[in-house]
Design an enzyme around this catalytic site. Structure first.
Site, PDB file in Angstrom:
ATOM      1  NE  ARG A  53      -2.494   1.025   3.586  1.00  0.00           N
ATOM      2  CZ  ARG A  53      -3.218   0.887   4.686  1.00  0.00           C
ATOM      3  NH1 ARG A  53      -4.521   0.614   4.607  1.00  0.00           N
ATOM      4  NH2 ARG A  53      -2.665   1.004   5.881  1.00  0.00           N
TER       5      ARG A  53
ATOM      6  CE  LYS B  13      -2.214   4.746   6.451  1.00  0.00           C
ATOM      7  NZ  LYS B  13      -3.409   5.171   7.216  1.00  0.00           N
TER       8      LYS B  13
ATOM      9  CD  GLU C  36     -11.950   6.591   6.219  1.00  0.00           C
ATOM     10  OE1 GLU C  36     -11.575   5.422   6.020  1.00  0.00           O
ATOM     11  OE2 GLU C  36     -11.243   7.577   5.968  1.00  0.00           O
TER      12      GLU C  36
END
Length: 333
Positions: A93, A192, A225
């Protein structure tokens, strides 16, 4: 206590002995309202651009674009019982995030893996949390990332606990915040990035409301979320979670729960979830690397289910803990 000291003229005089002041214990790397994990009792050793340095010397330039613009990426990674949990997935990721923002990580995955493991070893930890950061590097005050010639890599190994044990056992309270989740069309949550102001503003709302976490809605008004966690609800024995397209991060722990559900013969459906769905759920839980798997028992003042962690949530937590203790990349072998 006195010590003897010679002067320039040869005379001997008595002087009081000085004492050095011990350094205060290092706090965990992640800022939270409530903590139960003890901080390391000594200074941390930090990996910074190919070197291991004491935390007091772990510094970046004020011209680093990670500081100036939040221009960079990170991963939060857990290690348990001398093993790093889901390391390969986290590194994949990280590299995906880097590729998406045209950031060239200045080392290979093998080199990154060894640097990460060695950081843990140098801090003599068997349980804890890794913060792996890659910034765009030093540039000028302009926005253009082409001015940054070399990205910077930082690895921190420390301890972490987001909530006290009793909250983990009894469950969290959450509130819906007014701050909407950033649209994937603006900044895709699959990256991220170091720019977490959107989540920070939502976290502030939770703090002001006296809640443990905040539900973040997307532009359509559906649940995306929480500030640092994926959301799951359970209704009539079936598990539901927002799809990635709703603005949810493709969480590593989220994917572990999918694996656990398959083991337990439970069905998970990715679908849009509203606040109403959360209110009427039989059970609710959150997942995240730092939070792990944690039940939610109240949302916007409404009790969820019985107001206690449900049986399915409890089974998933139990299996998750078994996996974290028994699997992962060995640190000391």
């Amino acid at each position: 206590m006195l010590t003897k000291t010679s002067t320039a003229g040869g005379a001997v005089i008595d002087q009081p002995e000085t004492k050095t002041t011990a350094k205060a214990p290092v706090k965990p790397a992640v800022d939270t309202q409530k903590k139960t994990a003890p901080a390391p009792a000594r200074d941390l050793t930090i990996y910074l651009d190919g070197k291991f340095v004491p935390e007091a010397d772990a510094k970046v330039s004020v011209f680093d674009h990670g500081l100036l613009y939040g221009d960079g990426i990170f991963e939060g990674i857990r290690f348990y019982n001398g093993r790093v949990f889901r390391l390969e997935e986290h590194l994949e990721r990280l590299w995906d995030s880097a590729r998406s923002i045209c950031l060239e990580i200045p080392m290979g995955r093998g080199e990154m893996t060894e640097a990460l493991l060695e950081t843990i070893r140098k801090n003599d930890l068997r349980e804890g949390y890794i913060r792996l950061i890659v910034t765009r590097g030093v540039g000028n005050l302009g926005l253009n990332p082409a001015q940054c010639k070399r990205p910077s890599v930082i690895i921190i190994a420390t301890t972490i606990a987001l909530y006290p044990k009793e909250v983990c056992e009894k469950g969290l309270t959450v509130v819906t915040c007014a701050t909407r989740r950033t649209s994937p069309a603006a900044l895709n949550p699959a990256v991220k990035s170091l720019n977490y102001l959107n989540n920070v503003m939502a976290r502030i709302e939770a703090n002001l409301a006296g809640a443990d976490e905040a539900l973040m809605l997307n532009e359509a008004g559906n649940v995306a979320e929480c500030t640092a966690d994926n959301v799951f609800i359970i209704k009539r024995g079936q598990i539901f979670t927002p799809p990635i397209a709703a603005g949810a991060l493709r969480g590593i722990t989220r994917s572990v729960v999918f694996d656990i559900a398959a083991e337990l013969g439970l069905k998970i459906t990715e679908t849009d979830i509203t606040r109403h769905d959360v209110f009427i759920a039989d059970e609710c839980f959150l997942t995240g690397t730092a939070a792990e798997v944690i039940p939610v028992v109240k949302a916007d003042g409404r009790m969820i289910g019985s107001g206690k962690p449900g049986s399915i949530t409890t089974r998933i937590i139990g299996r998750f803990r078994e996996m974290t203790r028994a699997t992962g990349t060995p640190i000391f072998e």
